[in-house]
Design a protein around this motif. Sequence first.
Motif, short mmCIF file in Angstrom:
data_model
loop_
_atom_site.label_atom_id
_atom_site.label_comp_id
_atom_site.label_asym_id
_atom_site.label_seq_id
_atom_site.Cartn_x
_atom_site.Cartn_y
_atom_site.Cartn_z
N HIS A 39 -0.92 10.44 10.29
CA HIS A 39 -0.40 10.17 8.83
C HIS A 39 -1.42 9.06 8.67
N ASP A 40 -1.91 8.23 9.89
CA ASP A 40 -3.04 7.31 9.55
C ASP A 40 -4.33 7.85 9.19
N THR A 57 -4.71 10.59 7.33
CA THR A 57 -4.19 10.75 5.16
C THR A 57 -4.78 9.34 4.73
N SER A 58 -3.98 8.51 5.45
CA SER A 58 -3.74 7.63 5.01
C SER A 58 -4.94 7.23 4.51
N GLY A 59 -6.23 7.38 5.51
CA GLY A 59 -7.43 6.25 5.59
C GLY A 59 -8.54 7.61 4.89
N TYR A 100 1.87 13.62 1.52
CA TYR A 100 0.94 12.75 1.41
C TYR A 100 -0.94 12.87 1.38
#
Length: 534
Positions: free
Chosen positions: A97-98, A100-102, A135
Amino acid sequence: MKAKKTVAIGFIGATLDRVGKGANRWNKWRPSIGLCQQSDLLIDRLELIHGTDARDISLAERIRADIEQISPETEVRLQPMHLRNPWDFEEVYGALHDFTSGYAFDTEREDYLVHITTGTHVAQICWFLLTEARYLPARLVQTSPARKRDEAAQVTGTHALIDLDLSRYDRIATRFQHERLEGLAFLKSGIATRNAAFNRSIEQIERVAVRSSAPMLLIGPTGAGKSFLARRVFELKRSRHLVDGRFVEVNCATLRGDGAMSALFGHIKGAFTGAQNARDGLLRAADGGMLFLDEIGELGLDEQAMLLKAVEEKRFFPMGADKEVSSDFLLIAGTHRDLRVRVAEGLFREDLYARINLWTFDLPGLAGRREDIEPNIDFELQRHAREQGRMVRFNLEARRRYLAFASSGEAAWQGNFRELSASITRMATLADSGRIDEAQVQEEIERLRRAWGVLEPEDGLSTLLGEAAGDIDLFDRLQLQAVIDICRQADSLSEAGRRLFDISRQAKAQPNDADRLRKYLTRFGLSWQTVRGE
């Protein structure tokens, strides 16, 4: 227009990609290498995620070098990711998740693929969840060794693209549409409703029921079907395995004082005079299921405050307790009141109203859905047959007569669908030989008129027109009754005409008031003599 670049993202295969350093490695299928060897899939960039120890870094460098040999047009970017336990779901999901978020996705210039062949099963599940939730604006790509005897083909392998936008797959989309229609029919109990506004509401309720766990608010008059619809929503959710608890229904108008607190939230032994035993309360009874609070506008302010906490935090204090209990329930609230007015009057908490007002649906009464009366008559007859084991039908003329009255403006339907159900039940119960005849229909119509206070006097339209009076709209009935009253007061047809057309006749050079009045009466099968009783 310039073609988009294709970017693949995936873990290095800790086992499948690690097949040695010698020349023999080119004779083995390696998923990360094979992905970049597909003849009909050009990978412009590969984001290769790998571990952070020296062995993993060495393998990642070797894979990048090998890809540069077999696919020099592919840029390989190494993405180190530290995972203490690659089988720990929470850790892997959080790390991805981190990531893909970045990541700087550029969907206008690039198409993205997520390689799900490599990585642990936990990583593959996390890729799927992140992609399905968008995401990752990507499709999935799965590679595998080819099932051919050709050694070169086996080394290269094959690939398959999976788009989680299931609407792109015709057969799946057709099945989803079919299931959705089944859900709509279920919520309407198979009644082919024709009211456009009601059908739009049911379509939205179906979507919310299967996609959301947020509270719903059903607004409508008593008897409009709020309780019935709430139970159908619960049963729809249960059929989709979204709830596994009970359906608990509470009429808040019956709750008062300490009894309201105790009924909803429970109490401990000795909480108040007479509390000889502890009580769980209805909110705890709904744990894992659904709570339907009908007439929520009648709750006291203290109960509203407790309910808000229970809805938001899933925890609350029973009466007399110093320890919280928990209950995870879905909430549907019903009311016939305008809660905004109650908020303005200080009778309903604004914060609770805001919490339950996310999904609000207006359910019109029967008088606002007259086009739905006919299918509901059929539904009530079928329900009576199921409950009593005896099928009852209307005679053709009796059905036409009842439907004309029920759909007319004269029918007030003050009790809404509950009143229609009672009306059909009465006729079906009294029907001989399984047939409702015209006499029974006329008797039922008179019963309903008396209940609504609209029974005609003996010298009224019913006497003049007979059964045909039930085929006339309330607007025309009121107008015709006023005309008849004038006719009975006047000494002649012409005098009645002059009084009735007192304004419009002045614009005519030769007004023929008597002829205009005669034609008006003829529309209803009446004459001057009939109206006058001559």
